[in-house]
Motif scaffolding. Structure first.
Motif, PDB file in Angstrom:
ATOM      1  N   GLN A 210      40.076 -58.152  13.033  1.00  0.00           N
ATOM      2  CA  GLN A 210      39.986 -57.763  12.133  1.00  0.00           C
ATOM      3  C   GLN A 210      41.606 -57.332  11.422  1.00  0.00           C
ATOM      4  OE1 GLN A 210      37.842 -54.629  14.578  1.00  0.00           O
ATOM      5  NE2 GLN A 210      36.158 -55.815  14.158  1.00  0.00           N
ATOM      6  N   HIS A 211      42.299 -56.644  12.335  1.00  0.00           N
ATOM      7  CA  HIS A 211      43.439 -56.155  11.549  1.00  0.00           C
ATOM      8  C   HIS A 211      44.009 -56.998  10.843  1.00  0.00           C
ATOM      9  CE1 HIS A 211      47.655 -53.757  11.860  1.00  0.00           C
ATOM     10  NE2 HIS A 211      48.002 -54.999  11.869  1.00  0.00           N
ATOM     11  N   LYS A 214      41.952 -55.970   7.654  1.00  0.00           N
ATOM     12  CA  LYS A 214      42.095 -55.311   6.715  1.00  0.00           C
ATOM     13  C   LYS A 214      43.265 -55.172   5.474  1.00  0.00           C
ATOM     14  CE  LYS A 214      40.431 -51.389  10.129  1.00  0.00           C
ATOM     15  NZ  LYS A 214      40.410 -50.680  11.466  1.00  0.00           N
TER      16      LYS A 214
END
Length: 254
Positions: A210-211, A214
């Motif tokens: 997820q990091h 982004k």
């Protein structure tokens, strides 16, 4: 020698009966099918001080140990466990089996004795030269022994020409489990710990994905058009209400 000993171990694994070699009146060895009490000591057995004494091993004597139908070597606390001790007399003289004994130790330090197991003694259990024999040994660890891994040291004691000797037939690990239990508490804890590590690893990988996603997403650019004004139109509109907002905006910008 190694090939013959491996064949002996294989024969011990596949043998459906317990057997010992017992001395006969005509000095010939006969293989006899054994029962549970076969070979247990009588009152006329010679005492060599076998309970505490440590003897050397005789040359030419080979031993092997098998846990029948128990390849995991799992021992239920407080319940009887059976193993088979195979003995190959490769020496020049007959021997008489005196007893089998064993003890339980902590795996990281053999000097720390956990329990001395029952000594099983024999009578008239002779093994002629170049003969192989199998002896049963039944033992039980304490029912209060905590489940886990321990080291078992098993020894068979025999005498040749009135001189006592001993050979270690097993020196390895056993798994003590709770009675009627398939897994020990230690095993359950290890499995639980492994599952928890896998869950934490999965959560960490999910967070990293997820990091990274982004970071790769860029904000969309909004194009702002620049309007062009006609100077001739501004001239005839000066002094009217139509140019007032423009002048106010310019003042705000200042």
């Amino acid at each position: 020698m190694e090939t013959r000993f491996l064949l002996f171990a294989l024969l011990l694994l596949t043998s459906p009966f317990l057997s010992v070699v017992r001395s006969q009146s005509d000095s010939e060895a006969e293989l006899v099918q054994g029962s549970g009490d076969l070979g247990i000591v009588g009152d006329d057995v010679q005492d060599f001080g076998i309970h505490d004494e440590v003897f050397t091993s005789a040359p030419g004597i080979d031993t092997v140990c098998v846990f029948p139908n128990n390849f995991a070597k799992a021992v239920s606390a407080g319940e009887e466990t059976e193993l088979l001790v195979g003995l190959n007399n490769g020496g020049d003289s007959n021997l008489n089996v005196i007893a089998i004994k064993a003890s339980v130790h902590l795996p990281f330090n053999h000097q720390l004795l956990v329990q001395n197991l029952t000594m099983q003694e024999f009578y008239n259990a002779s093994v002629a030269s170049s003969v192989q024999a199998t002896f049963p040994y039944i033992f039980a660890v304490s029912k209060y022994l905590q489940p886990g891994q321990f080291d078992l040291v098993g020894t068979i004691i025999y005498e040749i020409d009135q001189h006592p000797f001993q050979s270690t037939f097993y020196n390895g690990t056993i798994e003590v489990v709770e009675a009627n239990g398939f897994l020990s508490i230690e095993s359950v804890l290890l499995v639980t710990f492994a599952i928890a590590l896998l869950v934490l690893l999965g959560l960490w990988i999910h967070g990293q994905v997820q990091h990274l996603s982004k970071k790769t997403k860029k904000p969309a650019k909004v194009e702002v058009g620049t309007g062009t004004r006609d100077a001739s139109m501004d001239e005839w509109l000066q002094g009217t209400a139509f140019v007032q907002p423009s002048s106010n905006k310019s003042k705000k910008k200042k």
